[in-house]
Design a protein around this motif. Structure first.
Motif, PDB file in Angstrom:
ATOM      1  N   UNK A  46       0.882   5.018 -10.836  1.00  0.00           N
ATOM      2  CA  UNK A  46       0.357   4.932 -11.447  1.00  0.00           C
ATOM      3  C   UNK A  46       1.278   3.252 -11.938  1.00  0.00           C
ATOM      4  N   UNK A  47       2.238   2.878 -11.141  1.00  0.00           N
ATOM      5  CA  UNK A  47       3.054   1.560 -11.887  1.00  0.00           C
ATOM      6  C   UNK A  47       2.221   0.583 -11.252  1.00  0.00           C
ATOM      7  N   UNK A  48       2.339  -0.784 -12.092  1.00  0.00           N
ATOM      8  CA  UNK A  48       1.726  -1.566 -11.778  1.00  0.00           C
ATOM      9  C   UNK A  48       2.426  -2.961 -11.020  1.00  0.00           C
ATOM     10  N   UNK A  49       2.074  -2.665  -9.353  1.00  0.00           N
ATOM     11  CA  UNK A  49       3.032  -3.085  -7.940  1.00  0.00           C
ATOM     12  C   UNK A  49       1.477  -4.294  -7.730  1.00  0.00           C
ATOM     13  N   UNK A  50       2.292  -5.196  -7.986  1.00  0.00           N
ATOM     14  CA  UNK A  50       1.190  -6.818  -7.809  1.00  0.00           C
ATOM     15  C   UNK A  50       1.154  -6.590  -5.805  1.00  0.00           C
ATOM     16  N   UNK A  51      -0.302  -7.650  -5.546  1.00  0.00           N
ATOM     17  CA  UNK A  51      -1.037  -7.392  -4.620  1.00  0.00           C
ATOM     18  C   UNK A  51      -0.229  -8.664  -3.464  1.00  0.00           C
ATOM     19  N   UNK A  52      -0.240  -9.780  -4.630  1.00  0.00           N
ATOM     20  CA  UNK A  52      -0.607 -11.094  -4.171  1.00  0.00           C
ATOM     21  C   UNK A  52       0.785 -11.742  -3.402  1.00  0.00           C
ATOM     22  N   UNK A  53       1.227 -11.594  -2.776  1.00  0.00           N
ATOM     23  CA  UNK A  53       2.898 -12.438  -1.722  1.00  0.00           C
ATOM     24  C   UNK A  53       3.155 -13.571  -2.769  1.00  0.00           C
ATOM     25  N   UNK A  54       2.893 -14.947  -3.428  1.00  0.00           N
ATOM     26  CA  UNK A  54       3.329 -15.510  -4.408  1.00  0.00           C
ATOM     27  C   UNK A  54       4.151 -14.558  -5.166  1.00  0.00           C
ATOM     28  N   UNK A  55       3.856 -14.083  -6.101  1.00  0.00           N
ATOM     29  CA  UNK A  55       3.968 -12.699  -7.074  1.00  0.00           C
ATOM     30  C   UNK A  55       4.740 -12.132  -6.534  1.00  0.00           C
ATOM     31  N   UNK A 111       0.842  -1.292  -0.357  1.00  0.00           N
ATOM     32  CA  UNK A 111       0.275  -0.041  -0.116  1.00  0.00           C
ATOM     33  C   UNK A 111       0.791   1.203   0.090  1.00  0.00           C
ATOM     34  N   UNK A 112       2.321   1.357   0.500  1.00  0.00           N
ATOM     35  CA  UNK A 112       2.857   2.425   0.618  1.00  0.00           C
ATOM     36  C   UNK A 112       3.514   2.629  -0.313  1.00  0.00           C
ATOM     37  N   UNK A 113       3.688   1.391  -1.101  1.00  0.00           N
ATOM     38  CA  UNK A 113       4.535   1.894  -2.582  1.00  0.00           C
ATOM     39  C   UNK A 113       3.006   1.924  -3.942  1.00  0.00           C
ATOM     40  N   UNK A 114       2.426   1.590  -3.555  1.00  0.00           N
ATOM     41  CA  UNK A 114       1.247   1.712  -4.710  1.00  0.00           C
ATOM     42  C   UNK A 114       0.861   3.317  -3.785  1.00  0.00           C
ATOM     43  N   UNK A 115       0.961   4.039  -3.018  1.00  0.00           N
ATOM     44  CA  UNK A 115       0.826   4.916  -2.395  1.00  0.00           C
ATOM     45  C   UNK A 115       2.152   6.265  -3.281  1.00  0.00           C
ATOM     46  N   UNK A 116       3.135   5.733  -3.224  1.00  0.00           N
ATOM     47  CA  UNK A 116       4.136   6.282  -3.462  1.00  0.00           C
ATOM     48  C   UNK A 116       4.391   7.046  -5.024  1.00  0.00           C
ATOM     49  N   UNK A 117       4.074   5.962  -6.047  1.00  0.00           N
ATOM     50  CA  UNK A 117       3.483   5.954  -7.088  1.00  0.00           C
ATOM     51  C   UNK A 117       2.724   4.593  -7.812  1.00  0.00           C
TER      52      UNK A 117
END
Length: 176
Positions: free
Chosen positions: A51-60, A43-49
């Motif tokens: 538009x970036x396609x940051x996956x949320x699934x821990x396996x990925x 969530x912190x990375x998604x807030x910082x960037x």
């Protein structure tokens, strides 16, 4: 490249090759441990960037981290972009250490001692990677080059100003 670097880089990379392979073979187990960290970091990375396609699934995320470690370890071991690969490994080591060796969350004294030892080992590896990331192999770094270029420009500017004053004095003497 010195013999020290020739030997040290593959030695430093070895643990990341083993760790990357282990993470790919045991992705689910690593994902369970990583979930505690990914739930906070993503969530912190998604807030910082945004538009970036940051996956949320821990396996990925575990697979991405393992692939990054394998690629960067291979690059470091072979001396290809050693500073960049050491920086990538250092960046991947932080979440790996926080997720995998959270000794502060252990209740059992033996498990806590084992996790603390692994945490300290990773901290030591991080120090070695940081040194490798700034190693210029005896060649001047960018900061030194920039300071040197600035000093050269200042010296040349002083010389040009001195020559201009001398020329102006000669021109004035010829006119009078």
């Amino acid at each position: 490249m010195t013999i020290t670097r020739l030997l040290a880089r593959p030695m430093l990379a070895t643990i990341f090759v083993a760790g990357g392979i282990n993470a790919l073979r045991n992705t689910e187990a690593h994902a369970d441990k990583a979930k505690k960290v990914t739930d906070k970091v993503v969530p912190a990375a998604r807030q910082a960037v945004p538009g970036a396609p940051i996956p949320t699934d821990p396996v990925t995320l575990v697979r991405i981290n393992a692939a990054a470690q394998l690629l960067a370890a291979g690059a470091l071991a072979t001396g290809r972009a050693p500073r960049l690969s050491a920086a990538v490994l250092a960046a991947s080591l932080v979440p790996t250490t926080l997720a995998g060796h959270a000794f502060w969350a252990e209740a059992d004294p033996q498990a806590k001692a084992a996790q603390k030892l692994q945490f300290y080992k990773n901290t030591s590896l991080l120090g070695g990677l940081l040194l490798a990331a700034v190693d210029t192999e005896g060649r001047p770094g960018l900061a030194w080059r920039a300071r040197r270029a600035a000093a050269d420009v200042r010296r040349e500017a002083r010389q040009v100003a001195k020559d201009a004053r001398r020329g102006a004095t000669l021109a004035k003497a010829q006119l009078t």
